[in-house]
Write a protein that holds these residues in place. Structure first.
Motif, PDB file in Angstrom:
ATOM      1  N   ALA A 334       0.868  14.581   1.279  1.00 41.31           N
ATOM      2  CA  ALA A 334       2.132  14.960   1.920  1.00 41.31           C
ATOM      3  C   ALA A 334       2.433  14.117   3.151  1.00 41.31           C
ATOM      4  N   ASN A 335       1.412  13.514   3.759  1.00 40.03           N
ATOM      5  CA  ASN A 335       1.651  12.742   4.996  1.00 40.03           C
ATOM      6  C   ASN A 335       1.705  11.239   4.753  1.00 40.03           C
ATOM      7  N   MET A 336       1.841  10.814   3.491  1.00 42.96           N
ATOM      8  CA  MET A 336       1.816   9.371   3.216  1.00 42.96           C
ATOM      9  C   MET A 336       3.052   8.661   3.768  1.00 42.96           C
ATOM     10  N   GLY A 337       4.107   9.410   4.096  1.00 42.70           N
ATOM     11  CA  GLY A 337       5.302   8.783   4.636  1.00 42.70           C
ATOM     12  C   GLY A 337       5.292   8.623   6.137  1.00 42.70           C
ATOM     13  N   THR A 338       4.236   9.090   6.785  1.00 44.45           N
ATOM     14  CA  THR A 338       4.187   9.055   8.250  1.00 44.45           C
ATOM     15  C   THR A 338       3.579   7.757   8.776  1.00 44.45           C
ATOM     16  N   GLY A 339       3.258   6.837   7.866  1.00 47.87           N
ATOM     17  CA  GLY A 339       2.636   5.575   8.289  1.00 47.87           C
ATOM     18  C   GLY A 339       1.152   5.778   8.485  1.00 47.87           C
ATOM     19  N   GLY A 340       0.536   4.899   9.239  1.00 49.24           N
ATOM     20  CA  GLY A 340      -0.895   5.058   9.496  1.00 49.24           C
ATOM     21  C   GLY A 340      -1.730   4.630   8.308  1.00 49.24           C
ATOM     22  N   HIS A 341      -2.905   5.234   8.179  1.00 47.62           N
ATOM     23  CA  HIS A 341      -3.857   4.781   7.177  1.00 47.62           C
ATOM     24  C   HIS A 341      -3.786   5.623   5.902  1.00 47.62           C
ATOM     25  N   ASN A 342      -4.523   5.167   4.892  1.00 51.08           N
ATOM     26  CA  ASN A 342      -4.656   5.848   3.601  1.00 51.08           C
ATOM     27  C   ASN A 342      -3.349   5.928   2.814  1.00 51.08           C
ATOM     28  N   VAL A 343      -2.371   5.073   3.163  1.00 57.24           N
ATOM     29  CA  VAL A 343      -1.122   4.993   2.403  1.00 57.24           C
ATOM     30  C   VAL A 343      -1.353   4.058   1.221  1.00 57.24           C
ATOM     31  N   PRO A 344      -0.993   4.460  -0.024  1.00 53.91           N
ATOM     32  CA  PRO A 344      -1.173   3.554  -1.157  1.00 53.91           C
ATOM     33  C   PRO A 344      -0.344   2.278  -0.977  1.00 53.91           C
ATOM     34  N   LEU A 345      -0.988   1.143  -1.162  1.00 49.41           N
ATOM     35  CA  LEU A 345      -0.335  -0.151  -1.008  1.00 49.41           C
ATOM     36  C   LEU A 345      -0.486  -0.959  -2.299  1.00 49.41           C
ATOM     37  N   ILE A 346       0.514  -1.823  -2.564  1.00 45.19           N
ATOM     38  CA  ILE A 346       0.476  -2.647  -3.768  1.00 45.19           C
ATOM     39  C   ILE A 346       0.860  -4.084  -3.437  1.00 45.19           C
ATOM     40  N   LYS A 347       0.359  -4.999  -4.263  1.00 40.85           N
ATOM     41  CA  LYS A 347       0.768  -6.400  -4.171  1.00 40.85           C
ATOM     42  C   LYS A 347       1.956  -6.592  -5.103  1.00 40.85           C
ATOM     43  N   VAL A 348       3.003  -7.224  -4.585  1.00 40.12           N
ATOM     44  CA  VAL A 348       4.176  -7.540  -5.409  1.00 40.12           C
ATOM     45  C   VAL A 348       4.452  -9.040  -5.275  1.00 40.12           C
ATOM     46  N   ASN A 349       5.493  -9.511  -5.950  1.00 42.53           N
ATOM     47  CA  ASN A 349       5.740 -10.955  -6.009  1.00 42.53           C
ATOM     48  C   ASN A 349       5.972 -11.586  -4.648  1.00 42.53           C
ATOM     49  N   ASP A 350       6.539 -10.821  -3.700  1.00 39.17           N
ATOM     50  CA  ASP A 350       6.864 -11.429  -2.404  1.00 39.17           C
ATOM     51  C   ASP A 350       6.156 -10.744  -1.231  1.00 39.17           C
ATOM     52  N   GLY A 351       4.977 -10.198  -1.485  1.00 41.27           N
ATOM     53  CA  GLY A 351       4.216  -9.645  -0.364  1.00 41.27           C
ATOM     54  C   GLY A 351       3.442  -8.383  -0.696  1.00 41.27           C
TER      55      GLY A 351
END
Length: 412
Positions: A334-351
């Motif tokens: 529920a807190n993934m939109g608050t920034g900080g750590h443990n946010v899922p990240l992905i590699k895309v074509n431009d970053g």
């Protein structure tokens, strides 16, 4: 002959459980959503955008017992008796007037929730009180006490229409082990006292659907009739139904929920760049220049460490980058939109970027753009991304609900 079973939904959120039941059919039989209850005004807006049946907005405890508001009024009257400041007295009187209106509102909502005989009562009752991500206070947390509203509603419905034939509840996996198992013992015991035979199982979304998300939740099904309980053997054979997928198959599932055509030109706010997050793009040279006594144990550089497409990563505790080794997204929170750590990240074509709100809903199985829409505005303002992230993190995985609801329909 077609049979339709009426469903009432507590703690409905944005309607994940409701949607799963709505989608479930078996041999021409189906469910009909009679009503849903939710307290969060933003979740209610998302719910109303996607469902047409009655939404009872507000505190379920006050819906079931509007007289609770009398206690608040009495407290304010006591304060008035002790107060000498006219402005403060005027404010208290205004609050009393609002509470009296509120009581009238809740009396009307109580009539609505008790109007129908329902066959299935469901609810993903608030999990934060038991979640490993929270403080795990259980029944000492006000949210944990909301479990009792389920018991109270069953008793109230029983007086008018009889108890719901099926009870369907969802919560975090940790509910089972909270307080050395005592919390769940109380919950199961109380449900049995009001007449239900209880069966439960912890299921992981990635094991029983095509959604690429690691999400373990406990599903509790209660049966009023012994015959129904006997027929429901799904949990006995559940391990044989596990979905086994290769890395390539997981990759294809990921492509269905992540929009890799998005670019930083139009979606800049979701991208992680050196300008916005300099501490996440530290070169080896910069790392070596940091005094040993103050630098972190591991160097974080997202461009170097998030290096595979169609995979999910997190910066764990702000200290190091971790790739999910199951080829799926870590559990959405529920807190993934608050920034900080443990946010899922992905590699895309431009970053490197985080997920968009639409993608988080798709990872929960909501058919965005195909019958389910996210609100654009609320109260004249743009709808908040933070609220949408919170809603997706609190939601259920719709295909898992559909899977279980279909099996319940079969035994009914």
């Amino acid at each position: 002959m077609k049979q339709v079973y009426k469903v009432g939904s507590l703690f409905a959120g944005v309607g994940g459980i409701c949607l799963g039941f709505k989608q479930a059919t078996f041999e021409n039989n189906e469910y009909e959503l009679a009503w849903a209850n939710e307290i969060d005004e933003y979740a209610c807006e998302t719910y109303r955008t996607n469902f047409e049946h009655k939404l009872i907005q507000g505190d379920i405890n006050k819906v079931l017992n509007p007289n609770l508001i009398d206690i608040e009024i009495e407290d304010l009257n006591k304060k008035i008796c002790k107060e000498t400041d006219d402005k403060t007295i005027s404010r208290f009187k205004s609050e009393i007037s609002m509470l009296e209106e509120q009581k009238h509102y809740y009396e009307h909502q109580r009539e609505k929730i008790l109007k129908y005989k329902i066959d299935v009562l469901n609810g993903g009752f608030p999990c934060q009180a038991f979640s490993i991500a929270g403080e795990r206070k259980g029944f000492d947390d006000e949210r944990g006490n909301l479990f009792w509203s389920i018991i109270h509603l069953i008793k109230d419905l029983d007086k008018i229409h009889g108890k719901p034939r099926i009870l369907f509840l969802e919560n975090v996996k940790n509910l089972k082990s909270h307080d050395n198992g005592n919390t769940y013992k109380v919950i199961k015991s109380e449900l049995e006292k009001v007449g239900y035979i209880i069966k439960e199982e912890v299921l992981n979304t990635m094991d029983y659907s095509d959604l690429p998300q690691n999400r373990e939740r406990i599903y509790i099904v209660g049966f009023l009739n012994e015959e129904d309980a006997h027929k429901f053997d799904l949990f006995d054979r559940i391990k044989n139904l596990k979905v086994k997928k290769s890395s390539n198959e997981r990759m294809e599932d990921t492509k269905k929920v992540i929009d890799y055509s998005i670019t930083s030109k139009d979606y800049e706010k979701y991208y992680y760049t050196r300008k916005k997050y300099p501490h996440y793009f530290i070169t080896e040279e910069e790392y070596n220049q940091i005094p040993p006594e103050v630098r972190k144990e591991e160097r974080v550089n997202l461009e170097e460490q998030i290096n595979e497409m169609y995979q999910f990563y997190q910066v764990r505790r702000g200290m190091y980058v971790r790739k999910n080794m199951s080829d799926v997204c870590p559990t959405l929170t529920a807190n993934m939109g608050t920034g900080g750590h443990n946010v899922p990240l992905i590699k895309v074509n431009d970053g490197i970027r985080k997920l968009t709100p639409e993608e988080t809903f798709k990872l929960q199985g909501f058919p965005i753009g195909q019958g389910y829409e996210l609100p654009k505005k609320y109260n004249g303002r743009s709808y908040s991304d933070a609220q949408l992230y919170k809603q997706a993190g609190n939601a259920v995985s719709v295909p898992i609900i559909k899977f279980l609801a279909k099996e319940i329909l079969r035994i009914l």
